[in-house]
Design a protein around this motif. Sequence first.
Motif, PDB file in Angstrom:
ATOM      1  N   THR A   1      15.155  12.748   9.782  1.00 26.79           N
ATOM      2  CA  THR A   1      16.302  13.367   9.118  1.00 26.79           C
ATOM      3  C   THR A   1      17.213  12.266   8.618  1.00 26.79           C
ATOM      4  N   ASP A   2      17.338  12.154   7.299  1.00 24.97           N
ATOM      5  CA  ASP A   2      18.206  11.144   6.686  1.00 24.97           C
ATOM      6  C   ASP A   2      17.948   9.746   7.228  1.00 24.97           C
ATOM      7  N   GLY A   3      16.676   9.400   7.365  1.00 26.06           N
ATOM      8  CA  GLY A   3      16.312   8.057   7.795  1.00 26.06           C
ATOM      9  C   GLY A   3      16.346   7.831   9.286  1.00 26.06           C
TER      10      GLY A   3
ATOM     11  N   LYS B   1       0.850  -1.188   0.000  1.00 25.05           N
ATOM     12  CA  LYS B   1       0.000   0.000   0.000  1.00 25.05           C
ATOM     13  C   LYS B   1       0.885   1.237   0.000  1.00 25.05           C
ATOM     14  N   ARG B   2       0.791   2.052  -1.017  1.00 25.24           N
ATOM     15  CA  ARG B   2       1.606   3.242  -1.124  1.00 25.24           C
ATOM     16  C   ARG B   2       1.014   4.377  -0.318  1.00 25.24           C
ATOM     17  N   ILE B   3       1.886   5.172   0.248  1.00 28.99           N
ATOM     18  CA  ILE B   3       1.418   6.315   1.015  1.00 28.99           C
ATOM     19  C   ILE B   3       1.115   7.447   0.059  1.00 28.99           C
ATOM     20  N   LYS B   4      -0.079   7.992   0.191  1.00 29.36           N
ATOM     21  CA  LYS B   4      -0.441   9.173  -0.566  1.00 29.36           C
ATOM     22  C   LYS B   4      -0.322  10.365   0.369  1.00 29.36           C
ATOM     23  N   TYR B   5       0.756  11.132   0.196  1.00 28.87           N
ATOM     24  CA  TYR B   5       1.001  12.224   1.109  1.00 28.87           C
ATOM     25  C   TYR B   5       0.135  13.414   0.766  1.00 28.87           C
TER      26      TYR B   5
ATOM     27  N   GLU C   1      15.165  -0.346  14.645  1.00 29.24           N
ATOM     28  CA  GLU C   1      14.801  -0.070  13.255  1.00 29.24           C
ATOM     29  C   GLU C   1      13.367  -0.530  13.045  1.00 29.24           C
ATOM     30  N   ALA C   2      12.508   0.350  12.517  1.00 34.08           N
ATOM     31  CA  ALA C   2      11.091  -0.002  12.358  1.00 34.08           C
ATOM     32  C   ALA C   2      10.495   0.752  11.185  1.00 34.08           C
ATOM     33  N   ASP C   3       9.467   0.151  10.588  1.00 29.72           N
ATOM     34  CA  ASP C   3       8.780   0.778   9.454  1.00 29.72           C
ATOM     35  C   ASP C   3       7.346   1.156   9.828  1.00 29.72           C
ATOM     36  N   ASN C   4       7.165   1.620  11.066  1.00 26.62           N
ATOM     37  CA  ASN C   4       5.827   1.968  11.553  1.00 26.62           C
ATOM     38  C   ASN C   4       5.675   3.475  11.762  1.00 26.62           C
TER      39      ASN C   4
ATOM     40  N   TYR D   1       2.607   1.448   5.001  1.00 21.33           N
ATOM     41  CA  TYR D   1       3.947   0.979   4.673  1.00 21.33           C
ATOM     42  C   TYR D   1       4.845   2.167   4.383  1.00 21.33           C
ATOM     43  N   ASP D   2       5.998   2.183   5.024  1.00 19.93           N
ATOM     44  CA  ASP D   2       6.871   3.335   5.023  1.00 19.93           C
ATOM     45  C   ASP D   2       8.320   2.855   4.959  1.00 19.93           C
ATOM     46  N   ASP D   3       9.230   3.807   4.787  1.00 20.23           N
ATOM     47  CA  ASP D   3      10.646   3.478   4.872  1.00 20.23           C
ATOM     48  C   ASP D   3      10.989   3.037   6.292  1.00 20.23           C
TER      49      ASP D   3
END
Length: 316
Positions: free
Chosen positions: A133-135, A3-7, A199-202, A213-215
């Motif tokens: 900031t930069d991940g 699922k892509r994020i629509k910002y 490290e988490a993608d939440n 779903y995110d970086d």
Amino acid sequence: MVKRIKYLPLALLALLSGSVRCVNQSYNTDDCQTEQGLEVSFFSQSRCQDDALYPEDISQMSVFVFDGNGLLAYHRTLSDITLGEDYTLSIPTDPGLYWVVAWAGLDGDYLDISEPQDGVTRKDDLLFAIKRTDGTAGQLPDVPVYFGESAAVYVDPGENSSEEEYRAVGINLLEITNRITVSVEGLPTDSVDYAITIEADNGSMDYDGSILYDDVLVYEPSLTYGDASVEGEFTLLKLETGFNYYIVVSNIISGTELYRGSLLGTLLLKNPEVDLNCDHDFTIRFTAEDQCDCGTYTIVEIWVNNWLVHSYDTEF
């Protein structure tokens, strides 16, 4: 399917001044004829609690009403509130199907919050993303974030068009933030060479409380060093299976990892007493040893909330 994020444009939630207005599915509030709508109450009760509670740390709340098409029909930010059995919010509406969503504890200093637009914003649009900031994620404050959503409720026009009728709606506000203290004991005396990260993608969530779903973000706590030990305190958003959460203990001088493991699958959920729907405060304690008296350290025990979840064979 990912699922892509629509910002949406990121800004603070706008305060709606004045009295509660009519929610009209055509988004034209001038033709509201009757006093009908929703009477919304708020409480907090996890499945592990016998009674409803009214959290004292909720003083600000953002309320969103979505229509039968999933479009935002109304939004309001409430300030200086005190929840209780008698606290309700009256929202006049047109007849129709609605869902009510409420969030508490959102802070624009730490979150990029999208600007809601009546008639445009959908329930599955991005509500906020952790500032980064930069991940590397910005450190979240130790302030609980709560989310709640009503069941679908239909406002009936009634037999008399002038009849006044408000449908009762209850919102169960459940905490989605988690406080995690991670410590490593048994390190060499120069323990300042070691760091702990998660490290988490939440880091992004939509209006209906789902993780988008995110970086992968790196969470870096303020570390406290003791005698041959290091400790870090983290605040994370929602913990849910199906997403990636990793704890990493590393030597920042050599760049080597002393430990890398799944926060959920390998650690928290190995403790049979942990329930992610009820528990939000966790203590994870690693014990390390020098396996060869040569400066090579290995994790030999892992405790989660004083429950031994791993004991590794130390024989070589």
